[in-house]
Design an enzyme around this catalytic site. Structure first.
Site, PDB file in Angstrom:
ATOM      1  CB  ALA A   1      -0.895  -0.016   1.229  1.00  0.00           C
TER       2      ALA A   1
ATOM      3  CB  VAL B   1       5.035   1.102   3.832  1.00  0.00           C
ATOM      4  CG1 VAL B   1       4.973   2.548   3.351  1.00  0.00           C
ATOM      5  CG2 VAL B   1       4.163   0.911   5.068  1.00  0.00           C
ATOM      6  CE  LYS B   2       3.988  -0.673  -5.330  1.00  0.00           C
ATOM      7  NZ  LYS B   2       2.926  -0.640  -6.336  1.00  0.00           N
ATOM      8  CB  VAL B   3       8.622   4.305  -0.029  1.00  0.00           C
ATOM      9  CG1 VAL B   3       9.284   5.673  -0.063  1.00  0.00           C
ATOM     10  CG2 VAL B   3       8.048   4.017   1.349  1.00  0.00           C
TER      11      VAL B   3
END
Ligand code: E4P
Length: 228
Positions: free
Chosen positions: A56, A82-84
């Protein structure tokens, strides 16, 4: 190579998860923006369906805000990764989140140099976008190979995740080059099923069996005698 599904659609995840081949999922803001419903509900549902890492994505540009968003997203479900997006701030956010034990998928990685920085920042996954490279006439296989071979000698634990998959050949290339994961749209999973010799072979087996009606009855009886 493990498979994730690249989607924001719960119904697509329901269908492909039923095949028993999924290890995780990736969403992104563009994919979620196409769906009805609250993003948090969708992400949690996808996490439950795949039972594994589900990316996400944060949308802020500066590291402190990315970190805040990342912490909040990670609390949605134990499977959230967590997508960064890649940038200097993205690296700082990745380092901070990884230090807190939050897994990060660094996205929009288009070169070996970016992948090396991603690995040093502590990302669990480096998402190499194959289709978008090919879109601008940069050979995605060459770049993916450079990324895989650049990361391996350093003993990094960062996994190369082949993303922006547009057709089955991208999937085969990613596997051949040693990517640990490919995130694949439902449409491409469907394309991967098909082969004309499989179709004709299945029809032939069925027709030959049915040419012996006593075999058909025998198998039906065998099945019916099994304990429930
Ligand atoms: C990866 O995680 C991204 O969500 C995705 O693969 C992007 O694919 P696209 O280039 O087809 O938009």
């Amino acid at each position: 190579m493990r498979f994730f599904i690249d989607t924001g659609s719960v119904s697509e995840v329901e269908e492909i998860a039923g095949w028993g081949i999924l290890s995780g999922a990736t969403t992104n803001p563009s994919l979620l923006a196409k769906e009805d419903g609250e993003p948090g509900d969708i992400i949690r549902r996808i996490c439950d369906l795949v039972g594994g890492p589900t990316s996400a994505e944060v949308v802020s540009d500066d590291a402190p805000a990315m970190i805040e968003e990342g912490r909040a997203l990670a609390k949605l479900h134990e499977h959230v990764v967590v997508k960064v997006p890649f940038s200097a701030d993205g690296l700082a956010a990745t380092h901070a989140l990884s230090d807190e034990g939050i897994r990060v998928n660094m996205t929009l990685v288009f070169s070996a140099t970016q992948a090396l920085l991603t690995a040093q920042a502590g990302a669990t996954y480096a998402s190499c976008f194959m289709g978008r490279l090919d879109d601008i006439s940069i050979d995605s296989a060459t770049v993916t190979e450079e990324i895989v071979t650049a990361l391996r000698p350093g003993g990094t634990t960062t996994q190369v995740l082949a993303a922006s998959i547009r057709h089955p050949e991208h999937v085969v290339t990613a596997a051949r080059l040693g990517c640990e994961v490919a995130t694949v749209p439902a449409k491409v999973f469907h394309q991967m099923l098909n082969h004309p010799l499989t179709e004709s072979g299945r029809e032939r087996f069925k027709a030959d069996w049915q040419s012996r009606p006593e075999f058909v009855s025998w198998l039906r009886e065998l099945v019916s005698k099994q304990p429930a």
